[in-house]
Write an enzyme that holds these catalytic residues in place. Sequence first.
Site, PDB file in Angstrom:
ATOM      1  N   HIS A   1       0.835  -1.202   0.000  1.00 24.47           N
ATOM      2  CA  HIS A   1       0.000   0.000   0.000  1.00 24.47           C
ATOM      3  C   HIS A   1       0.874   1.258   0.000  1.00 24.47           C
ATOM      4  O   HIS A   1       0.466   2.302  -0.525  1.00 24.47           O
ATOM      5  CB  HIS A   1      -0.915   0.031   1.226  1.00 24.47           C
TER       6      HIS A   1
ATOM      7  N   ASP B   1      -4.959  -6.218  -7.770  1.00 26.42           N
ATOM      8  CA  ASP B   1      -5.099  -5.449  -6.543  1.00 26.42           C
ATOM      9  C   ASP B   1      -5.249  -3.979  -6.947  1.00 26.42           C
ATOM     10  O   ASP B   1      -5.118  -3.628  -8.125  1.00 26.42           O
ATOM     11  CB  ASP B   1      -3.877  -5.663  -5.634  1.00 26.42           C
TER      12      ASP B   1
END
Length: 337
Positions: A176, A248
């Site tokens: 992230h 993702d």
Amino acid sequence: MRPVILDVEGYELDSEEKEILAHPLVAGIILFTRNYYDIEQLKALVKDIRRYAGNELLIAVDHEGGRVQRFRDDFTRLPSAGSLIEKNDMKTACELAFSSAWVMASELIACDIDFSFAPVLDLNGISNVIQNRAFSSSITETVTLAEAYINGMKSAGMVSTGKHFPGHGSVEADSHTALPVDSRSELEIFTKDIKPFENLIKKGALDAVMPSHVVYSQCDLQPAGFSSYWLDDVLRTRLGFKGVVISDDLSMHGASFVGNHLSRAESAIQAGCDLILACNDRSGAVSILDNLKVKPTAQYHAVNQLRSTKNKFILPLNKNPIWIKNKQMLMQLSEQF
């Protein structure tokens, strides 16, 4: 082909979102904690999303349990995957895995949400972002518990998504906020991390797979979600996976090294992703919708399969004896975690 899964900002749709939902490239919406106030509000939001989309589309959420459970108040508190085996024998842990997945799936389906991106198939290692989201550090335990969990999902009518292929557990960095690099040998990755995916694919258990934003530098220099080596040569050809590949989130830092949002979308699709997540960056998502050129693929039918198994419960959940039984099991477990 409609490849793009987007997000929405709040409890209700704004005017721009209503327009975006009708875009021919939009395949679905992923919901977050910011989209949930209570169950009635959630149902109204989902109803509006479907109404303004015009076409049938996917609605998904990350609802694994533990610290990754987007909806909490009025939903059953779900255990983390790792907690299932911590204080239980394998037989009990499998029963709890089934129950947890069945309750998760049934509660989401009752709100007309198609699926959760679950289960996590990473082996628990040094990754802070994975930790107890993983079932275990053991390949055997991971496969056994994941299969029980998937059976629970499917019993309730929900498809499964194994993530994060070929394994995120052995890198410390969080994709992230960084681009993790796993420098282990191909042999180690193939004899350890990839095994849960390989075994569950052989069993026909996985409907979809989500690749990681991790570089496995001894195998390929692209993050797995942008790598034809991982998605085509390994996942499709070597492992024989026939289901849907879902990227993702393309807004994650681990994807930023590929280029702007359009470049990320193009690279992910070219590498072998059938669906792409573009969340938490509206301008980036709009640039994809405005400029992405796609062609139909052989996986279009498989993409449709993600919503084909969805059931609607005849009884309200609070009158459904299976839900009541499974919820009681989870409430007892909740005292342990």
